[in-house]
Design a protein around this motif. Structure first.
Motif, PDB file in Angstrom:
ATOM      1  N   GLU A 102     -19.771  26.287  -5.956  1.00  0.00           N
ATOM      2  CA  GLU A 102     -18.794  26.965  -6.801  1.00  0.00           C
ATOM      3  C   GLU A 102     -19.239  27.043  -8.263  1.00  0.00           C
ATOM      4  O   GLU A 102     -18.419  27.224  -9.159  1.00  0.00           O
ATOM      5  N   ALA A 103     -20.560  26.925  -8.474  1.00  0.00           N
ATOM      6  CA  ALA A 103     -21.097  27.091  -9.830  1.00  0.00           C
ATOM      7  C   ALA A 103     -20.841  28.518 -10.300  1.00  0.00           C
ATOM      8  O   ALA A 103     -21.082  29.484  -9.580  1.00  0.00           O
ATOM      9  N   GLY A 104     -20.293  28.646 -11.507  1.00  0.00           N
ATOM     10  CA  GLY A 104     -19.962  29.963 -12.038  1.00  0.00           C
ATOM     11  C   GLY A 104     -18.591  30.450 -11.619  1.00  0.00           C
ATOM     12  O   GLY A 104     -18.120  31.483 -12.103  1.00  0.00           O
ATOM     13  N   LEU A 105     -17.941  29.711 -10.719  1.00  0.00           N
ATOM     14  CA  LEU A 105     -16.586  30.051 -10.268  1.00  0.00           C
ATOM     15  C   LEU A 105     -15.622  28.962 -10.741  1.00  0.00           C
ATOM     16  O   LEU A 105     -15.036  29.062 -11.798  1.00  0.00           O
ATOM     17  N   LYS A 106     -15.508  27.922  -9.944  1.00  0.00           N
ATOM     18  CA  LYS A 106     -14.641  26.809 -10.322  1.00  0.00           C
ATOM     19  C   LYS A 106     -15.287  25.949 -11.405  1.00  0.00           C
ATOM     20  O   LYS A 106     -14.597  25.350 -12.241  1.00  0.00           O
ATOM     21  N   TYR A 107     -16.643  25.882 -11.377  1.00  0.00           N
ATOM     22  CA  TYR A 107     -17.374  25.042 -12.306  1.00  0.00           C
ATOM     23  C   TYR A 107     -18.320  25.897 -13.153  1.00  0.00           C
ATOM     24  O   TYR A 107     -18.568  27.057 -12.837  1.00  0.00           O
ATOM     25  N   PRO A 108     -18.890  25.324 -14.227  1.00  0.00           N
ATOM     26  CA  PRO A 108     -19.852  26.082 -15.046  1.00  0.00           C
ATOM     27  C   PRO A 108     -21.058  26.538 -14.223  1.00  0.00           C
ATOM     28  O   PRO A 108     -21.369  25.963 -13.178  1.00  0.00           O
ATOM     29  N   LYS A 109     -21.763  27.542 -14.717  1.00  0.00           N
ATOM     30  CA  LYS A 109     -22.912  28.111 -14.004  1.00  0.00           C
ATOM     31  C   LYS A 109     -24.000  27.069 -13.757  1.00  0.00           C
ATOM     32  O   LYS A 109     -24.744  27.153 -12.783  1.00  0.00           O
ATOM     33  N   GLU A 110     -24.107  26.084 -14.644  1.00  0.00           N
ATOM     34  CA  GLU A 110     -25.172  25.100 -14.531  1.00  0.00           C
ATOM     35  C   GLU A 110     -24.817  23.941 -13.589  1.00  0.00           C
ATOM     36  O   GLU A 110     -25.611  23.018 -13.411  1.00  0.00           O
ATOM     37  N   GLU A 111     -23.616  23.977 -12.999  1.00  0.00           N
ATOM     38  CA  GLU A 111     -23.165  22.847 -12.177  1.00  0.00           C
ATOM     39  C   GLU A 111     -24.099  22.620 -10.994  1.00  0.00           C
ATOM     40  O   GLU A 111     -24.383  23.526 -10.220  1.00  0.00           O
ATOM     41  N   MET A 112     -24.583  21.376 -10.877  1.00  0.00           N
ATOM     42  CA  MET A 112     -25.468  20.993  -9.781  1.00  0.00           C
ATOM     43  C   MET A 112     -24.731  20.072  -8.814  1.00  0.00           C
ATOM     44  O   MET A 112     -23.728  19.432  -9.173  1.00  0.00           O
ATOM     45  N   SER A 113     -25.249  19.989  -7.598  1.00  0.00           N
ATOM     46  CA  SER A 113     -24.641  19.170  -6.553  1.00  0.00           C
ATOM     47  C   SER A 113     -25.704  18.311  -5.881  1.00  0.00           C
ATOM     48  O   SER A 113     -26.859  18.737  -5.736  1.00  0.00           O
ATOM     49  N   PHE A 114     -25.306  17.095  -5.522  1.00  0.00           N
ATOM     50  CA  PHE A 114     -26.137  16.291  -4.624  1.00  0.00           C
ATOM     51  C   PHE A 114     -25.202  15.644  -3.618  1.00  0.00           C
ATOM     52  O   PHE A 114     -24.530  14.662  -3.917  1.00  0.00           O
ATOM     53  N   ARG A 115     -25.147  16.240  -2.437  1.00  0.00           N
ATOM     54  CA  ARG A 115     -24.301  15.725  -1.355  1.00  0.00           C
ATOM     55  C   ARG A 115     -25.195  15.516  -0.143  1.00  0.00           C
ATOM     56  O   ARG A 115     -25.894  16.431   0.292  1.00  0.00           O
ATOM     57  N   SER A 116     -25.173  14.324   0.402  1.00  0.00           N
ATOM     58  CA  SER A 116     -26.025  14.031   1.552  1.00  0.00           C
ATOM     59  C   SER A 116     -25.380  12.954   2.409  1.00  0.00           C
ATOM     60  O   SER A 116     -25.165  11.826   1.949  1.00  0.00           O
ATOM     61  N   THR A 117     -25.036  13.308   3.638  1.00  0.00           N
ATOM     62  CA  THR A 117     -24.565  12.328   4.615  1.00  0.00           C
ATOM     63  C   THR A 117     -25.777  11.959   5.457  1.00  0.00           C
ATOM     64  O   THR A 117     -26.294  12.780   6.211  1.00  0.00           O
ATOM     65  N   THR A 118     -26.242  10.724   5.314  1.00  0.00           N
ATOM     66  CA  THR A 118     -27.577  10.352   5.772  1.00  0.00           C
ATOM     67  C   THR A 118     -27.521   9.158   6.714  1.00  0.00           C
ATOM     68  O   THR A 118     -26.776   8.207   6.486  1.00  0.00           O
ATOM     69  N   SER A 119     -28.337   9.201   7.769  1.00  0.00           N
ATOM     70  CA  SER A 119     -28.382   8.105   8.732  1.00  0.00           C
ATOM     71  C   SER A 119     -29.808   7.602   8.890  1.00  0.00           C
ATOM     72  O   SER A 119     -30.769   8.206   8.397  1.00  0.00           O
ATOM     73  N   ALA A 120     -29.948   6.501   9.616  1.00  0.00           N
ATOM     74  CA  ALA A 120     -31.264   5.913   9.862  1.00  0.00           C
ATOM     75  C   ALA A 120     -31.923   6.478  11.112  1.00  0.00           C
ATOM     76  O   ALA A 120     -33.052   6.107  11.433  1.00  0.00           O
ATOM     77  N   THR A 121     -31.248   7.366  11.825  1.00  0.00           N
ATOM     78  CA  THR A 121     -31.784   7.867  13.089  1.00  0.00           C
ATOM     79  C   THR A 121     -32.369   9.265  12.987  1.00  0.00           C
ATOM     80  O   THR A 121     -32.925   9.773  13.965  1.00  0.00           O
ATOM     81  N   ALA A 122     -32.237   9.903  11.815  1.00  0.00           N
ATOM     82  CA  ALA A 122     -32.760  11.269  11.669  1.00  0.00           C
ATOM     83  C   ALA A 122     -32.911  11.595  10.191  1.00  0.00           C
ATOM     84  O   ALA A 122     -32.355  10.914   9.322  1.00  0.00           O
ATOM     85  N   TYR A 123     -33.670  12.643   9.930  1.00  0.00           N
ATOM     86  CA  TYR A 123     -33.772  13.186   8.582  1.00  0.00           C
ATOM     87  C   TYR A 123     -32.783  14.342   8.443  1.00  0.00           C
ATOM     88  O   TYR A 123     -32.533  15.075   9.408  1.00  0.00           O
ATOM     89  N   THR A 124     -32.220  14.499   7.246  1.00  0.00           N
ATOM     90  CA  THR A 124     -31.376  15.661   6.991  1.00  0.00           C
ATOM     91  C   THR A 124     -32.277  16.897   6.878  1.00  0.00           C
ATOM     92  O   THR A 124     -33.507  16.781   6.805  1.00  0.00           O
ATOM     93  N   ASN A 125     -31.657  18.071   6.825  1.00  0.00           N
ATOM     94  CA  ASN A 125     -32.470  19.281   6.724  1.00  0.00           C
ATOM     95  C   ASN A 125     -33.166  19.412   5.374  1.00  0.00           C
ATOM     96  O   ASN A 125     -34.040  20.257   5.195  1.00  0.00           O
ATOM     97  N   ARG A 126     -32.819  18.551   4.425  1.00  0.00           N
ATOM     98  CA  ARG A 126     -33.523  18.532   3.139  1.00  0.00           C
ATOM     99  C   ARG A 126     -34.563  17.415   3.069  1.00  0.00           C
ATOM    100  O   ARG A 126     -35.221  17.233   2.049  1.00  0.00           O
ATOM    101  N   GLY A 127     -34.698  16.633   4.142  1.00  0.00           N
ATOM    102  CA  GLY A 127     -35.744  15.621   4.189  1.00  0.00           C
ATOM    103  C   GLY A 127     -35.348  14.228   3.743  1.00  0.00           C
ATOM    104  O   GLY A 127     -36.213  13.403   3.421  1.00  0.00           O
ATOM    105  N   PHE A 128     -34.047  13.924   3.746  1.00  0.00           N
ATOM    106  CA  PHE A 128     -33.581  12.592   3.349  1.00  0.00           C
ATOM    107  C   PHE A 128     -33.244  11.758   4.584  1.00  0.00           C
ATOM    108  O   PHE A 128     -32.787  12.284   5.603  1.00  0.00           O
ATOM    109  N   SER A 129     -33.471  10.468   4.473  1.00  0.00           N
ATOM    110  CA  SER A 129     -33.131   9.568   5.571  1.00  0.00           C
ATOM    111  C   SER A 129     -32.870   8.170   5.017  1.00  0.00           C
ATOM    112  O   SER A 129     -33.052   7.910   3.814  1.00  0.00           O
TER     113      SER A 129
END
Length: 268
Positions: A102-129
């Motif tokens: 919602e950058a540029g809508l609800k939040y400023p254009k520069e608004e960044m996000s870091f959301r990751s639901t991460t487990s020990a049994t797999a990597y997320t699609n962004r490469g986190f585990s």
């Protein structure tokens, strides 16, 4: 406030279970991790939130879940170490984050996000585990760019931006949670637990609960917690944006509360 013995409190909960449907104290009508099952039971018992009216109540926690819910339950908010590095706000968000939806809508254009639901049994699609390092007695949050889904154009573009910002090597410093810290932070909170399960229904856009089961869980086992992390039944959930860090949560998949304890007694 009147103090009950454990047996008297069990009787009170049994009476509530036999009393049919109860209107939720919250306005939510879905299966989010909103605490409504436990909060409603606390109101029915006439007690303040997380203030069980029994001697040594600090040793007991009241937890509830919807019967058919798959939403994980939050065990504790615990930001990663090293704490002085402010890992989430100073490293993960600015160096590995992506534009907020919602950058540029609800939040400023520069608004960044870091959301990751991460487990020990797999990597997320962004490469986190999550890696359990028993030798070092740490739970580590790791990044491997080769595990990211490069076929996804958005993620491929994000990887390029990460490479420009910090490179595609391991996160430095390594985010982690020490065993000793977790044992204190989580174990001290849920040493023993009244664990209730409720059926749900919605009437005129409001949720109602019928309490059906009560378990008395005692003897929290830290080794069992580590095993749950290793099996992917405990998740680590980051939820931060430029304007606000909602905290890093250790979350337990529904149905696995008994796995954390050495003694499980089904009362109702």
């Amino acid at each position: 406030m009147k103090l009950y013995t454990k047996d008297e409190l069990i009787k009170q909960i049994r009476d509530i279970c036999n009393a049919n449907w109860h209107r939720s104290v919250k306005k939510t009508i879905d299966t989010r991790n909103d605490g409504a099952v436990g909060n409603t039971l606390e109101k029915l018992l006439g007690i303040e939130e997380n203030n069980l009216p029994i001697p040594n109540a600090r040793e007991w926690e009241l937890k509830g879940q919807r019967k058919h819910s798959t939403s994980p339950i939050t065990l504790k908010h615990i930001d990663p170490s090293p704490r002085a590095a402010k890992i989430v706000t100073k490293i993960l968000l600015p160096l590995y984050g992506w534009p907020h939806a919602e950058a540029g809508l609800k939040y400023p254009k520069e608004e960044m996000s870091f959301r990751s639901t991460t487990s020990a049994t797999a990597y997320t699609n962004r490469g986190f585990s999550v890696v359990v390092d028993r030798a070092s007695k740490k739970i580590c949050f790791v990044f491997d760019s080769m595990k990211a889904d490069r076929t996804n154009m958005d993620i491929s573009s994000w990887l390029s931006s990460v490479n420009a910002r910090i490179g595609l090597g391991p996160i430095n410093p390594q985010p982690y949670w020490g065993f000793d810290d977790l044992k204190y932070e989580i174990g001290a909170k849920i040493t023993n637990c009244f664990y209730v399960i409720a059926d749900t229904k919605v009437v005129e856009k409001h949720e109602y609960f019928k309490y059906e089961s009560l378990y008395i869980l005692s003897g929290f086992s830290f080794d069992n917690l580590v095993k749950c992390i290793e099996k992917g039944n405990v998740l680590i959930d980051f939820d931060a944006r430029t304007g606000h860090n909602h905290g890093t949560k250790f979350r337990l998949r529904q149905g696995h509360w008994p796995d954390l304890y050495t003694s499980v007694q089904k009362v109702i």
